[in-house]
Design a protein around this motif. Structure first.
Motif, PDB file in Angstrom:
ATOM      1  N   GLY A 114       0.747  -1.165  -0.047  1.00  0.00           N
ATOM      2  CA  GLY A 114       0.166   0.108  -0.087  1.00  0.00           C
ATOM      3  C   GLY A 114       0.842   1.358   0.053  1.00  0.00           C
ATOM      4  O   GLY A 114       0.550   2.178  -0.584  1.00  0.00           O
ATOM      5  N   GLY A 115       1.870   1.246   0.802  1.00  0.00           N
ATOM      6  CA  GLY A 115       2.987   2.480   0.799  1.00  0.00           C
ATOM      7  C   GLY A 115       3.682   2.414  -0.422  1.00  0.00           C
ATOM      8  O   GLY A 115       3.952   3.680  -0.897  1.00  0.00           O
ATOM      9  N   ILE A 116       4.006   1.459  -1.023  1.00  0.00           N
ATOM     10  CA  ILE A 116       4.471   1.516  -2.377  1.00  0.00           C
ATOM     11  C   ILE A 116       3.775   1.954  -3.577  1.00  0.00           C
ATOM     12  O   ILE A 116       4.321   3.076  -4.315  1.00  0.00           O
ATOM     13  CB  ILE A 116       5.245   0.073  -2.693  1.00  0.00           C
ATOM     14  N   ALA A 117       2.402   1.515  -3.461  1.00  0.00           N
ATOM     15  CA  ALA A 117       1.533   2.378  -4.474  1.00  0.00           C
ATOM     16  C   ALA A 117       1.178   3.690  -4.019  1.00  0.00           C
ATOM     17  O   ALA A 117       1.211   4.269  -5.148  1.00  0.00           O
ATOM     18  CB  ALA A 117       0.366   1.574  -4.460  1.00  0.00           C
ATOM     19  N   TYR A 118       1.114   4.229  -3.007  1.00  0.00           N
ATOM     20  CA  TYR A 118       0.914   5.403  -2.694  1.00  0.00           C
ATOM     21  C   TYR A 118       2.161   6.269  -2.915  1.00  0.00           C
ATOM     22  O   TYR A 118       1.948   7.456  -3.852  1.00  0.00           O
ATOM     23  CB  TYR A 118       0.452   5.556  -1.084  1.00  0.00           C
ATOM     24  N   GLY A 119       3.186   5.737  -2.486  1.00  0.00           N
ATOM     25  CA  GLY A 119       4.568   6.325  -2.973  1.00  0.00           C
ATOM     26  C   GLY A 119       4.532   6.724  -4.650  1.00  0.00           C
ATOM     27  O   GLY A 119       4.929   7.878  -5.189  1.00  0.00           O
ATOM     28  N   MET A 120       4.207   5.648  -5.446  1.00  0.00           N
ATOM     29  CA  MET A 120       4.364   5.826  -6.950  1.00  0.00           C
ATOM     30  C   MET A 120       3.429   6.901  -7.492  1.00  0.00           C
ATOM     31  O   MET A 120       3.721   7.580  -8.346  1.00  0.00           O
ATOM     32  CB  MET A 120       3.970   4.239  -7.617  1.00  0.00           C
ATOM     33  N   ARG A 121       2.221   6.995  -6.299  1.00  0.00           N
ATOM     34  CA  ARG A 121       1.357   8.126  -6.943  1.00  0.00           C
ATOM     35  C   ARG A 121       1.899   9.494  -6.760  1.00  0.00           C
ATOM     36  O   ARG A 121       1.580  10.501  -7.140  1.00  0.00           O
ATOM     37  CB  ARG A 121       0.034   8.070  -6.434  1.00  0.00           C
ATOM     38  N   SER A 122       2.500   9.669  -5.543  1.00  0.00           N
ATOM     39  CA  SER A 122       2.904  10.827  -4.894  1.00  0.00           C
ATOM     40  C   SER A 122       4.164  11.507  -5.430  1.00  0.00           C
ATOM     41  O   SER A 122       4.011  12.769  -5.519  1.00  0.00           O
ATOM     42  CB  SER A 122       3.103  10.686  -3.325  1.00  0.00           C
ATOM     43  N   ILE A 123       4.842  10.914  -6.206  1.00  0.00           N
ATOM     44  CA  ILE A 123       6.216  11.394  -6.691  1.00  0.00           C
ATOM     45  C   ILE A 123       5.914  12.521  -7.712  1.00  0.00           C
ATOM     46  O   ILE A 123       6.427  13.608  -7.587  1.00  0.00           O
ATOM     47  CB  ILE A 123       7.278  10.454  -7.253  1.00  0.00           C
ATOM     48  N   ARG A 124       5.068  12.257  -8.589  1.00  0.00           N
ATOM     49  CA  ARG A 124       4.832  13.206  -9.825  1.00  0.00           C
ATOM     50  C   ARG A 124       4.433  14.692  -9.073  1.00  0.00           C
ATOM     51  O   ARG A 124       4.804  15.495  -9.406  1.00  0.00           O
ATOM     52  CB  ARG A 124       4.010  12.796 -10.754  1.00  0.00           C
ATOM     53  N   ASP A 125       3.325  14.706  -8.124  1.00  0.00           N
ATOM     54  CA  ASP A 125       2.816  15.748  -7.620  1.00  0.00           C
ATOM     55  C   ASP A 125       3.601  16.318  -6.681  1.00  0.00           C
ATOM     56  O   ASP A 125       3.640  17.752  -6.498  1.00  0.00           O
ATOM     57  CB  ASP A 125       1.391  15.219  -6.761  1.00  0.00           C
ATOM     58  N   MET A 126       4.468  15.950  -5.856  1.00  0.00           N
ATOM     59  CA  MET A 126       5.463  16.503  -4.870  1.00  0.00           C
ATOM     60  C   MET A 126       6.432  17.091  -5.730  1.00  0.00           C
ATOM     61  O   MET A 126       6.917  18.284  -5.404  1.00  0.00           O
ATOM     62  CB  MET A 126       6.226  15.258  -4.070  1.00  0.00           C
TER      63      MET A 126
END
Length: 441
Positions: A114-126
Motif C-alpha cells: 500500500g505504501g509502495i502504491a501510494y509512493g508511486m502516485r505521490s512522486i509526480r505531484d510532489m
C-alpha cells in the motif's frame, strides 16, 4: 517581528482546518501576513476554503486569505509551503489497503504494498509542487509531511537534491507525547536519541533537560501496557485501530528490549497478526472516511450555513505544533532539536551515506543538521538496509518506468511472503493505478 506568507498545499485535506486553527493559536510566535490554500480539486477545497474564510474573519481579520487552484497565485510571494497532499484521495487509499489484504498481505497506507502504491502516485505531484515553489518563490522553504514520507523524501533526494525541502513526520512527535504522559512531563521537557527510517525506528534515550534518563521507566511501562496511556489527549491517534497499535508496542519491545520501538514496526514484525486482525471489507481508510472526513466536512458545512464558527468550531490540530516549531526554527534560527528525515551522511556511522534516515537534528535558518547517533546494532541495521532498499527501488522504478524494479521492491518488503505474491499484488496495483502511475515496462 516579521510576518510570514504561507501556502498550504493540499488545501482540501481533512488536516487543513486543524492546522489553520493551530497556526492561529501560535500567532504570537509565528505571525502570519498571508495565508493561501492550494489544491487541484476545486470542489473539495472550496468547502473547507469557505469555512476557513469565516473563521479567519472572526479570529484574525488582519490575515490576507485566499484559496485557489492556480499554482502561480498560490506560490507567488510565499515564505513557506506546508505540504500534505494525498494523490488519489481516500478512494485510492482504500484500494492501497484492500488489494494487498485480498492476497493475505498487510494493507496499510505507508507500509508494504500500500505504501509502495501510494509512493508511486505521490512522486509526480510532489516534484510538481517543488517546481511551482521554485519558479514563483525561489527563497521559499517547503515543510513536507505528505505520506508516504520515506518514499517521497527519497524521490526529493534523487530528483530535486538542491531544493529547500524539509521532510518531517508527526509519528515520533505523537509517541513522544505518550512517553511524556507515562512519566508525568511534557514533550518539551524531553530530549531524545532516535535512529531509523521513517515509520521504522527506535528511541535509544529519553532524557529531561537536567540529564535524567527515563528510558528504563518508560520501557517497563511499555512492556506491560504498550504506549496506551491514561491521559488520552492525542486527538489524532485515538481511533480503535490506533489504540490496538499502541497496545501492540509491548510485543515490538519484546523483540529488542533495549530500545523503545516506533509503532509502525508492527507491520514488519507481526504481519501475520496484522492480516488476521484486519477486515478486508472495512479498513483504516473506511474508518477515516466515516470518522475524520465526515466530521471535518460536516463542521465546515455547518459553519458556512450559519455564517459563523461560533458553536461549531474546528478542533485545533495540537499534534501539528511541530510544524510551527519547524517554521520558527528556519525563520528565527532557533536551533530547535527535532526528529527529521535527512540524508544520513554519517549520522548513523555504520549505514549508507545516501540513505534517507530519521534522526534528531538541530534546525536553524540553513535547515537541519543531523546529530550523530553512532553505530547501530546488526539486527536494526539489517532491517533498515532491507527497507531503505525497497524505498530506493520504488523511486528507481518510477524514474525508469521499470516493472522489474517495482516487482523487486515488493518482493524485498518484509510484509510480502514471496516473489509470486509480490507479482500478483503488483499486477492488481498497476490496474488500479492506471491514471496515476507512469507506464511500467
Amino acid at each position: 517581528m516579521k510576518e510570514f506568507s504561507i501556502v498550504i498545499a493540499g488545501g482540501g485535506s481533512t488536516y487543513t482546518p486543524g492546522i489553520v486553527m493551530m497556526l492561529l493559536d501560535n500567532l504570537d510566535r509565528f505571525p502570519i501576513k498571508t495565508l493561501k490554500l492550494y489544491d487541484n480539486d476545486a470542489e473539495r477545497q472550496a468547502v473547507l476554503g469557505e469555512a476557513i474564510e469565516i473563521v479567519l474573519k472572526e479570529k484574525a481579520p488582519q490575515i490576507e486569505y485566499l484559496y485557489t487552484t492556480d499554482p502561480e497565485v498560490a506560490f507567488t510571494d510565499v515564505d513557506f509551503c506546508f505540504a500534505h497532499i494525498r494523490t488519489g484521495k481516500f478512494k485510492m487509499r482504500e484500494l492501497d489497503e484492500k488489494i494487498p489484504l485480498k492476497h493475505g498481505v498487510v494493507g496499510q497506507e505507508t507500509c508494504g504494498p500500500g505504501g509502495i502504491a501510494y509512493g508511486m502516485r505521490s512522486i509526480r505531484d510532489m516534484i510538481e509542487l517543488i517546481d511551482f515553489m521554485e519558479k514563483y518563490s525561489p527563497d521559499c522553504w517547503m515543510l513536507n509531511y505528505s505520506n508516504p514520507a520515506a518514499i517521497v523524501a527519497e524521490a526529493c533526494r534523487v530528483l530535486r537534491p538542491n531544493s529547500k525541502v524539509l521532510n518531517i513526520c508527526d509519528m515520533p512527535v505523537g509517541t513522544l507525547r505518550r512517553m511524556s504522559q507515562i512519566i508525568g512531563l511534557t514533550p518539551k521537557d524531553l530530549e531524545v536519541r532516535y535512529f531509523g527510517l521513517n515509520h521504522f525506528g527506535w528511541w535509544t534515550s529519553v532524557k529531561d533537560k537536567a540529564g535524567n534518563e527515563y528510558l528504563p521507566q518508560i520501557r517497563d511501562y511499555v512492556a506491560e501496557h504498550g504506549y496506551l496511556t491514561q491521559v488520552e489527549v492525542d486527538t489524532q491517534h485515538m481511533d480503535q485501530s490506533w489504540q490496538e497499535t499502541h497496545k501492540k508496542a509491548k510485543d515490538l519491545l519484546a523483540v529488542d528490549p533495549r530500545f523503545l520501538p516506533n509503532t509502525y514496526l508492527k507491520y514488519y514484525f507481526y504481519p501475520d497478526y496484522v492480516v488476521e486482525h484486519s477486515n478486508p471489507e472495512y479498513t483504516r481508510a473506511n474508518e477515516v472516511i466515516n470518522g475524520r472526513e465526515k466530521d471535518v466536512f460536516s463542521t465546515a458545512r455547518t459553519i458556512i450555513e450559519k455564517g459563523t464558527s461560533k458553536g461549531s468550531e474546528f478542533s485545533i490540530g495540537s499534534h501539528a505544533t511541530f510544524i510551527v516549531d519547524l517554521a520558527c526554527a528556519i525563520a528565527f534560527n532557533t536551533h530547535e532539536r527535532m526528529i527529521m528525515i535527512v540524508e544520513n551522511n554519517g549520522a548513523i556511522a555504520n549505514f549508507d551515506d545516501d540513505a534517507m534516515v530519521e534522526v534528531p537534528c538541530i534546525v536553524g535558518s540553513d535547515g537541519p543538521e543531523p546529530l550523530a547517533q553512532g553505530k547501530i546494532p546488526e539486527f536494526q541495521r539489517a532491517l533498515m538496509y532491507q527497507q531503505v532498499t525497497v524505498e530506493k527501488l520504488v523511486v528507481q522504478a518510477y524514474i525508469e518506468g521499470s516493472y522489474q524494479k517495482l516487482w523487486q521492491a515488493l518482493t524485498l518488503s518484509k510484509t510480502v511472503p514471496s516473489a509470486k505474491v509480490a507479482k500478483e499484488i503488483l499486477n492488481d496495483l498497476i490496474e488500479a493505478n492506471k491514471e496515476y502511475w507512469p507506464e511500467l515496462k
